[in-house]
Scaffold this motif. Structure first.
Motif, short mmCIF file in Angstrom:
data_model
loop_
_atom_site.label_atom_id
_atom_site.label_comp_id
_atom_site.label_asym_id
_atom_site.label_seq_id
_atom_site.Cartn_x
_atom_site.Cartn_y
_atom_site.Cartn_z
N HIS A 1 -8.78 -0.66 -0.09
CA HIS A 1 -8.41 0.34 -1.07
C HIS A 1 -7.18 -0.11 -1.84
O HIS A 1 -7.14 -0.02 -3.07
CB HIS A 1 -8.12 1.67 -0.37
N LYS A 2 -6.20 -0.61 -1.12
CA LYS A 2 -4.98 -1.06 -1.78
C LYS A 2 -5.26 -2.20 -2.75
O LYS A 2 -4.72 -2.24 -3.85
CB LYS A 2 -3.97 -1.53 -0.74
N LEU B 1 -2.86 -9.97 0.02
CA LEU B 1 -3.55 -8.87 0.70
C LEU B 1 -4.96 -9.28 1.09
O LEU B 1 -5.45 -8.96 2.17
CB LEU B 1 -3.60 -7.65 -0.21
N LEU C 1 -6.78 -1.47 3.50
CA LEU C 1 -6.40 -2.66 2.74
C LEU C 1 -7.29 -2.84 1.53
O LEU C 1 -6.81 -3.15 0.43
CB LEU C 1 -6.53 -3.88 3.65
N LEU D 1 -0.76 5.33 -7.40
CA LEU D 1 -0.51 5.14 -5.97
C LEU D 1 0.19 6.37 -5.44
O LEU D 1 0.93 7.03 -6.14
CB LEU D 1 0.38 3.91 -5.77
N GLN E 1 -6.65 -0.88 -5.85
CA GLN E 1 -5.65 -0.25 -6.71
C GLN E 1 -4.82 -1.28 -7.45
O GLN E 1 -4.54 -1.15 -8.63
CB GLN E 1 -4.74 0.65 -5.87
N VAL F 1 4.44 0.04 -2.71
CA VAL F 1 3.01 -0.14 -2.95
C VAL F 1 2.20 0.53 -1.86
O VAL F 1 1.23 1.19 -2.12
CB VAL F 1 2.65 -1.64 -3.02
N ALA F 2 2.65 0.35 -0.63
CA ALA F 2 1.90 0.91 0.47
C ALA F 2 1.78 2.41 0.29
O ALA F 2 2.69 3.07 -0.16
CB ALA F 2 2.61 0.61 1.79
#
Lengths: 147, 147
Positions: free
Chosen positions: B99-100, A104, B97, B134, B103, B145-146
Motif C-alpha cells: 500500500h505504501k 521499500l 508495504l 497519506l 502511495q 511517510v509511514a
DNA sequence: CTACAAGCTCAACTTAACTTGAGGTCAAGC
DNA sequence: GCTTGACCTCAAGTTAAGTTGAGCTTGTAG
C-alpha cells in the motif's frame, strides 16, 4: 478590499489548509516570510501560498522541513517560485522518491521470501542481513521511512 | 554455563544488535518479556531474539512500535513465534508495504506531471487535490511517510 | 575478598513538527 | 465605546523511539 495582494495569517491558513500555528512555525524556521503592518500583524504576499503548497507536497513525499528549507532557500526570496524553480525542486525530490520506492520494494520482496521460509534461521534471513537498510543514523528520534 | 537457554540483557543486546536501553524500552512497552533472577536481573528466553528480529524488520518497513506491539500481542506469550505466527505477521505487513509503495508511486507520478506543468495553478495540481493523502490524523508529531 | 564490569531504576534529554495555553494587543461591528 | 474575534509572543506540552546519566546493586575474576 481593493488590494487583494496581501493576505493575513488567517487567510493563508484557510486557503492553504495549514494551521495558523504551523505558519508561525514555518516562518520561525525560515520557510516562509512575511512583513508586518503598523500594528505588528503579519501580511503575506501571494507567493506564500505556492510555498506552503510546496512544503506540504514535499512533506507528503517524506522530505523533512529542514531539507525543504534548504531547497526553498535556493529560491528567490519574496517572489512566487517560477516554473523553472519548481522544476528544479520537483525533479530532485522525484529522484529521492524513486530511491525510496526502490528500497521499500526491496523490503517487500524480502518479506515475500520470508513468508515461505518462516525465518527459522534468523541469521540467514535476507531481511536481517541485507546490509542496505534504510538510513537510521544519528541519535534521538528517527524518521520511519523517510530518509 | 550449562543452561544456554537463558540470556542476559547484554547477551541479547549483542546478539540482536540493539542497545540494552532499547531492550529495556521494548520491555516497558510490552514488546518483549523477561523474568528476573533472585538478584533482580533480567533473563530472557531464546524467543526474545526472534521477537527482537521481528521488531527490527517491522521497523525498517515503517511500522510503529505500537503497531508491532499489537501484532506481537497476538502471538503466544513466552514462546518462540512459529512459522505460522511469522507468516501471519509478515503477510499483513507486506500488504501494508504494498500500500505504501502504491502511495509513493502516486506521489511520484504526481510530481512527474508537475514537472511539466510547473504547477502554475495550485488549485488544479494533482498533488494538491488528490484527496487520498497519506494518513496524517491526530495531534502532536506525525510520522512522515509511514502511516 | 575485593575490584570492576554488568545490571537495575528512574528521570531527564533528544529530534521533528507542531499544538496548546497564557496573557496581552488590534480592528471592526453594533 | 465597547465587545468580540483575529493577532501577537513566548513557553511548555505532545509523540515516537530511544539515549544518557546518576546513584545504587550484583556477580565474577583474580
Amino acid at each position: 478590499m481593493a488590494p487583494v495582494t496581501e493576505l493575513t495569517v488567517g487567510q493563508v491558513a484557510m486557503r492553504s489548509g495549514v494551521a495558523v500555528s504551523a505558519l508561525h512555525f514555518y516562518e520561525a524556521r525560515g520557510l516562509i516570510r512575511s512583513h508586518r503592518t503598523s500594528g505588528n500583524q503579519r501580511r503575506y504576499g501571494r507567493d506564500v501560498l505556492r510555498r506552503v503548497a510546496i512544503i506540504k507536497v514535499a512533506q507528503e513525499v517524506g522530505i523533512s522541513l529542514a531539507e525543504i528549507g534548504e531547497a526553498l532557500a535556493s529560491l528567490p526570496e519574496g517572489r512566487t517560485p517560477t516554473r523553472d524553480d519548481w522544476n528544479l525542486l520537483s525533479t530532485a525530490w522525484r529522484d529521492g522518491l524513486d530511491h525510496k520506492i526502490a528500497q521499500l520494494k526491496k523490503l517487500r520482496d524480502g518479506l515475500t521470501d520470508c513468508i515461505g521460509c518462516g525465518c527459522m534461521s534468523i541469521d540467514k534471513c535476507p531481511l536481517r542481513n541485507k546490509g542496505d537498510r534504510l538510513a537510521r543514523e544519528g541519535t534521538g528520534a528517527r524518521r520511519l521511512v523517510a530518509g
